[in-house]
Motif scaffolding. Structure first.
Motif, PDB file in Angstrom:
ATOM      1  N   PRO A  11      38.479 177.674  84.949  1.00 24.53           N
ATOM      2  CA  PRO A  11      37.742 178.906  84.640  1.00 24.53           C
ATOM      3  C   PRO A  11      38.508 179.778  83.650  1.00 24.53           C
ATOM      4  CG  PRO A  11      37.880 178.540  87.014  1.00 24.53           C
ATOM      5  CD  PRO A  11      38.793 177.547  86.372  1.00 24.53           C
ATOM      6  N   GLY A  12      37.786 180.390  82.732  1.00 27.19           N
ATOM      7  CA  GLY A  12      38.403 181.304  81.796  1.00 27.19           C
ATOM      8  C   GLY A  12      38.990 180.671  80.560  1.00 27.19           C
ATOM      9  N   ARG A  13      38.943 179.344  80.444  1.00 23.21           N
ATOM     10  CA  ARG A  13      39.430 178.680  79.245  1.00 23.21           C
ATOM     11  C   ARG A  13      38.586 177.432  79.011  1.00 23.21           C
ATOM     12  NH1 ARG A  13      45.348 176.313  80.001  1.00 23.21           N
ATOM     13  NH2 ARG A  13      44.739 175.288  78.045  1.00 23.21           N
ATOM     14  N   VAL A  14      38.620 176.945  77.789  1.00 21.11           N
ATOM     15  CA  VAL A  14      37.854 175.749  77.429  1.00 21.11           C
ATOM     16  C   VAL A  14      38.841 174.653  77.055  1.00 21.11           C
ATOM     17  CG1 VAL A  14      36.107 174.763  75.914  1.00 21.11           C
ATOM     18  CG2 VAL A  14      35.926 177.159  76.617  1.00 21.11           C
ATOM     19  N   ASN A  15      39.040 173.695  77.949  1.00 21.21           N
ATOM     20  CA  ASN A  15      39.854 172.531  77.624  1.00 21.21           C
ATOM     21  C   ASN A  15      39.022 171.541  76.821  1.00 21.21           C
ATOM     22  OD1 ASN A  15      42.159 173.454  78.823  1.00 21.21           O
ATOM     23  ND2 ASN A  15      41.942 172.254  80.701  1.00 21.21           N
ATOM     24  N   LYS A  16      39.665 170.835  75.908  1.00 20.34           N
ATOM     25  CA  LYS A  16      38.956 169.911  75.028  1.00 20.34           C
ATOM     26  C   LYS A  16      39.560 168.526  75.154  1.00 20.34           C
ATOM     27  CE  LYS A  16      37.808 173.575  71.752  1.00 20.34           C
ATOM     28  NZ  LYS A  16      37.893 174.063  70.353  1.00 20.34           N
ATOM     29  N   LEU A  17      38.692 167.534  75.247  1.00 21.73           N
ATOM     30  CA  LEU A  17      39.116 166.149  75.421  1.00 21.73           C
ATOM     31  C   LEU A  17      38.254 165.268  74.525  1.00 21.73           C
ATOM     32  CD1 LEU A  17      40.773 164.008  77.064  1.00 21.73           C
ATOM     33  CD2 LEU A  17      38.870 163.993  78.691  1.00 21.73           C
ATOM     34  N   GLN A  18      38.874 164.380  73.769  1.00 27.30           N
ATOM     35  CA  GLN A  18      38.138 163.461  72.900  1.00 27.30           C
ATOM     36  C   GLN A  18      38.304 162.029  73.400  1.00 27.30           C
ATOM     37  OE1 GLN A  18      39.204 164.025  68.771  1.00 27.30           O
ATOM     38  NE2 GLN A  18      38.405 166.124  68.716  1.00 27.30           N
ATOM     39  N   ILE A  19      37.167 161.352  73.545  1.00 25.96           N
ATOM     40  CA  ILE A  19      37.150 159.978  74.049  1.00 25.96           C
ATOM     41  C   ILE A  19      36.220 159.153  73.171  1.00 25.96           C
ATOM     42  CG2 ILE A  19      36.577 158.483  76.016  1.00 25.96           C
ATOM     43  CD1 ILE A  19      37.121 160.843  77.853  1.00 25.96           C
ATOM     44  N   THR A  20      36.595 157.903  72.924  1.00 31.79           N
ATOM     45  CA  THR A  20      35.752 156.970  72.179  1.00 31.79           C
ATOM     46  C   THR A  20      35.352 155.819  73.101  1.00 31.79           C
ATOM     47  OG1 THR A  20      36.960 157.488  70.143  1.00 31.79           O
ATOM     48  CG2 THR A  20      35.572 155.509  70.130  1.00 31.79           C
ATOM     49  N   PRO A  21      34.137 155.826  73.662  1.00 30.13           N
ATOM     50  CA  PRO A  21      33.700 154.686  74.482  1.00 30.13           C
ATOM     51  C   PRO A  21      33.575 153.434  73.615  1.00 30.13           C
ATOM     52  CG  PRO A  21      32.300 156.615  74.832  1.00 30.13           C
ATOM     53  CD  PRO A  21      33.134 156.891  73.628  1.00 30.13           C
ATOM     54  N   THR A  22      34.017 152.303  74.131  1.00 34.41           N
ATOM     55  CA  THR A  22      34.034 151.076  73.326  1.00 34.41           C
ATOM     56  C   THR A  22      33.207 149.947  73.920  1.00 34.41           C
ATOM     57  OG1 THR A  22      36.082 150.407  74.445  1.00 34.41           O
ATOM     58  CG2 THR A  22      36.307 151.573  72.348  1.00 34.41           C
ATOM     59  N   VAL A  23      32.724 150.102  75.137  1.00 36.31           N
ATOM     60  CA  VAL A  23      31.980 149.020  75.797  1.00 36.31           C
ATOM     61  C   VAL A  23      30.693 149.599  76.383  1.00 36.31           C
ATOM     62  CG1 VAL A  23      32.020 147.214  77.558  1.00 36.31           C
ATOM     63  CG2 VAL A  23      34.148 147.849  76.377  1.00 36.31           C
ATOM     64  N   GLU A  24      29.555 149.076  75.967  1.00 35.72           N
ATOM     65  CA  GLU A  24      28.291 149.522  76.544  1.00 35.72           C
ATOM     66  C   GLU A  24      28.201 149.104  78.003  1.00 35.72           C
ATOM     67  OE1 GLU A  24      24.744 148.668  74.343  1.00 35.72           O
ATOM     68  OE2 GLU A  24      25.750 148.820  72.396  1.00 35.72           O
ATOM     69  N   GLY A  25      27.569 149.957  78.810  1.00 34.95           N
ATOM     70  CA  GLY A  25      27.422 149.624  80.227  1.00 34.95           C
ATOM     71  C   GLY A  25      27.264 150.868  81.075  1.00 34.95           C
ATOM     72  N   ASP A  26      27.206 150.655  82.378  1.00 39.22           N
ATOM     73  CA  ASP A  26      27.051 151.730  83.349  1.00 39.22           C
ATOM     74  C   ASP A  26      28.383 151.964  84.066  1.00 39.22           C
ATOM     75  OD1 ASP A  26      24.340 151.882  82.715  1.00 39.22           O
ATOM     76  OD2 ASP A  26      23.780 150.445  84.278  1.00 39.22           O
ATOM     77  N   TYR A  27      28.761 153.237  84.171  1.00 38.03           N
ATOM     78  CA  TYR A  27      30.023 153.596  84.797  1.00 38.03           C
ATOM     79  C   TYR A  27      29.794 154.770  85.737  1.00 38.03           C
ATOM     80  CZ  TYR A  27      31.572 150.896  80.761  1.00 38.03           C
ATOM     81  OH  TYR A  27      31.722 149.914  79.818  1.00 38.03           O
ATOM     82  N   VAL A  28      30.833 155.169  86.427  1.00 40.92           N
ATOM     83  CA  VAL A  28      30.755 156.324  87.320  1.00 40.92           C
ATOM     84  C   VAL A  28      31.800 157.337  86.899  1.00 40.92           C
ATOM     85  CG1 VAL A  28      29.847 155.020  89.275  1.00 40.92           C
ATOM     86  CG2 VAL A  28      32.324 155.216  88.980  1.00 40.92           C
ATOM     87  N   GLY A  29      31.507 158.597  87.136  1.00 41.42           N
ATOM     88  CA  GLY A  29      32.453 159.667  86.879  1.00 41.42           C
ATOM     89  C   GLY A  29      32.530 160.565  88.092  1.00 41.42           C
ATOM     90  N   LYS A  30      33.563 161.388  88.153  1.00 46.51           N
ATOM     91  CA  LYS A  30      33.737 162.242  89.317  1.00 46.51           C
ATOM     92  C   LYS A  30      34.701 163.373  89.005  1.00 46.51           C
ATOM     93  CE  LYS A  30      37.259 159.092  91.165  1.00 46.51           C
ATOM     94  NZ  LYS A  30      37.651 158.262  92.312  1.00 46.51           N
ATOM     95  N   CYS A  31      34.776 164.305  89.943  1.00 47.63           N
ATOM     96  CA  CYS A  31      35.745 165.381  89.892  1.00 47.63           C
ATOM     97  C   CYS A  31      37.005 164.914  90.615  1.00 47.63           C
ATOM     98  CB  CYS A  31      35.177 166.634  90.557  1.00 47.63           C
ATOM     99  SG  CYS A  31      36.359 167.999  90.680  1.00 47.63           S
TER     100      CYS A  31
END
Length: 280
Positions: free
Chosen positions: A196-216
């Motif tokens: 909260p109160g700041r904007v972190n920035k992250l750059q990612i290049t996906p390289t493989v098509e498909g279905d994945y999961v994400g989470k906190c």
């Protein structure tokens, strides 16, 4: 060998990967190589220590005619080695960790696209800027007929899906309206705090098509375990079609949907809508 023979194909795959998922991003191999060589260093250290232990057990085992040796003797060269060797190992680990960290969090000036991410108690909202993508997908001129952004958000009944184009460098701007969260996709082998109160920035290049999961990855409250999202990495044409579908469904905004009255806070188990509003 008997134990390994009982492993399934999935288990063998996990063993080969050292319990890491398959790499699906350009940044993932850096993290994996650091993990792999850390295991190698740990195993080499373990073999040396175990060897010295077994050698001492056999070579200096007590016999019936032995006297108890003096307990105050010391070996200065050996004690110096025991001190210097761990320090050198920590220095080497630190150097390679910083090198990998610099690579995976590096920000290029002109990423291919940007996604505004909002993590909140307890779901995610993903905002896709549609400028040029919208014009290409819909045939519209550069007048942004559907608004500047299209978005998708989770709720109490549905986990949101983050759709991304393959082989594009994507910048994620990470926002939080409440507490610290952590945005990560295991297959990408990269994650970052959402503060909260700041904007972190992250750059990612996906390289493989498909279905994945994400989470906190950050314990953020009583329903932290529900902060899940799905990820679909698709071709550029499929991504453009996806943006057009969101626009046609009316999921548009002139600015990123990031929180406050615009946040779609997930109603927790046993919570009322009034409680949901107070969380926002």
């Amino acid at each position: 060998m008997l134990v390994l023979a009982g492993c399934s194909d999935a288990d063998e795959h996990q063993i080969r990967n050292l319990a890491m998922p398959d790499r699906a991003s350009a940044q993932g191999p850096y993290t994996y190589e650091l993990w792999k060589w850390a295991w190698v260093a740990a195993m080499v250290t373990g073999v040396i220590v175990w060897g010295l232990i077994f050698y001492a057990v056999v070579r200096f085992r007590r016999r019936s005619d032995d006297e108890v040796p003096r307990q105050t003797r010391y070996n200065l060269p050996l004690e110096v080695f025991y001190t210097i060797a761990p320090v050198l190992m920590c220095v080497v680990f630190f150097f390679h960790t910083v090198r990998v960290q610099d690579e995976v969090v590096k920000l290029e000036d002109n990423p291919d696209m940007t996604v505004e991410v909002m993590g909140q108690q307890w779901t995610w909202t993903f905002n896709h800027g549609i400028g040029e993508q919208n014009a290409a997908a819909t045939g519209e001129d550069d007048d942004f007929a559907y608004g500047e952004y299209v978005y998708t958000s989770g709720d109490g009944n549905e986990i949101p899906t983050l759709v991304l184009p393959v082989d594009q460098r994507i910048q994620f701007n990470l926002h939080s309206p409440d507490v610290i969260h952590d945005f990560g996709v295991p297959a990408f082998l990269v994650k970052m705090d959402v503060i909260p109160g700041r904007v972190n920035k992250l750059q990612i290049t996906p390289t493989v098509e498909g279905d994945y999961v994400g989470k906190c990855y950050e314990l953020c409250g009583v329903y932290h375990s529900r902060m899940l999202f799905n990820v679909k990495v698709v071709s550029q044409s499929e991504y453009d079609a996806y943006l057009a579908d969101l626009a046609e469904a009316g999921q548009t905004a002139d600015a990123p949907v990031l929180g406050g009255s615009n946040a779609t806070t997930q109603t927790g188990l046993g919570e009322s809508q009034s409680q949901e509003g107070s969380q926002e």
